[in-house]
Design an enzyme around this catalytic site. Sequence first.
Site, PDB file in Angstrom:
ATOM      1  N   CYS A  88       6.455   0.228   7.187  1.00  0.00           N
ATOM      2  CA  CYS A  88       6.016   1.331   6.333  1.00  0.00           C
ATOM      3  C   CYS A  88       7.205   1.816   5.515  1.00  0.00           C
ATOM      4  O   CYS A  88       8.306   1.953   6.050  1.00  0.00           O
ATOM      5  CB  CYS A  88       5.478   2.458   7.209  1.00  0.00           C
ATOM      6  N   LEU A  89       6.985   2.075   4.236  1.00  0.00           N
ATOM      7  CA  LEU A  89       8.072   2.550   3.379  1.00  0.00           C
ATOM      8  C   LEU A  89       8.614   3.896   3.862  1.00  0.00           C
ATOM      9  O   LEU A  89       9.751   4.248   3.562  1.00  0.00           O
ATOM     10  CB  LEU A  89       7.592   2.681   1.930  1.00  0.00           C
ATOM     11  N   GLU A 115      -3.150   3.022   5.603  1.00  0.00           N
ATOM     12  CA  GLU A 115      -3.027   4.012   4.518  1.00  0.00           C
ATOM     13  C   GLU A 115      -3.916   5.239   4.773  1.00  0.00           C
ATOM     14  O   GLU A 115      -3.504   6.363   4.502  1.00  0.00           O
ATOM     15  CB  GLU A 115      -3.360   3.379   3.165  1.00  0.00           C
ATOM     16  N   GLY A 158       0.832  -1.192   0.000  1.00  0.00           N
ATOM     17  CA  GLY A 158       0.000   0.000   0.000  1.00  0.00           C
ATOM     18  C   GLY A 158       0.866   1.241   0.000  1.00  0.00           C
ATOM     19  O   GLY A 158       2.027   1.196   0.418  1.00  0.00           O
TER      20      GLY A 158
HETATM   21 NI    NI Z   1       2.855   3.425   5.544  1.00  0.00          NI
END
Ligand code: NI
Length: 180
Positions: free
Chosen positions: A95-96, A138, A46
């Site tokens: 999380c990126l 998200e 996501g």
């Molecule tokens: Ni994230």
Amino acid sequence: MALREVLKFPDKRLRTVSRPIAEVTDEIRALADDLLEIMYDEPGIGLAAPQVGEAVRLIVVDTEWTREDTERNPLVLVNPEVHDPEGRIVWTEGCLSVPDCEAEVERAERIRLRAQDLDGNELSIDASDLQAVCFQHEVDHLDGILFIDRISRLKRNLYVQKRKKQLRRELEEAGSATPA
Ligand code: NI
């Protein structure tokens, strides 16, 4: 190659509350394409527009895709909202935008996600488990919330210290590489 850079904690732009999308323009379509490309490239399941510095309520999600199974079923969601949360589930999230951090987060086990697609159609998706977790993660981004805001203060502080050291080291390395 990714067209846009994914912002990383503690970048302040990750704390912006994103604005609703009144009309799906060509710019929004292009942004959705970029988000999908980056998500599959990283890879992730996501990505939210504010993670690339665009403060609009747009997310992309594909919780079934893996590198081994290349079949892609991307969801592009405009103005997504979480409704009717039920139950509790603990999931290990990453999380990126939060490098080198994974932690258990408690969220609703089942939700109904309401959103529009890029053609303006109303969507209502009953989600559970990983998909429900991903939607909540998200949508949090659209409100400037990161998953580390939902873990214990002790764990968060440990991560913040680790990240500060990491950034200081990167700065020093960049500095020493500069010709005098
Ligand atoms: Ni994230």
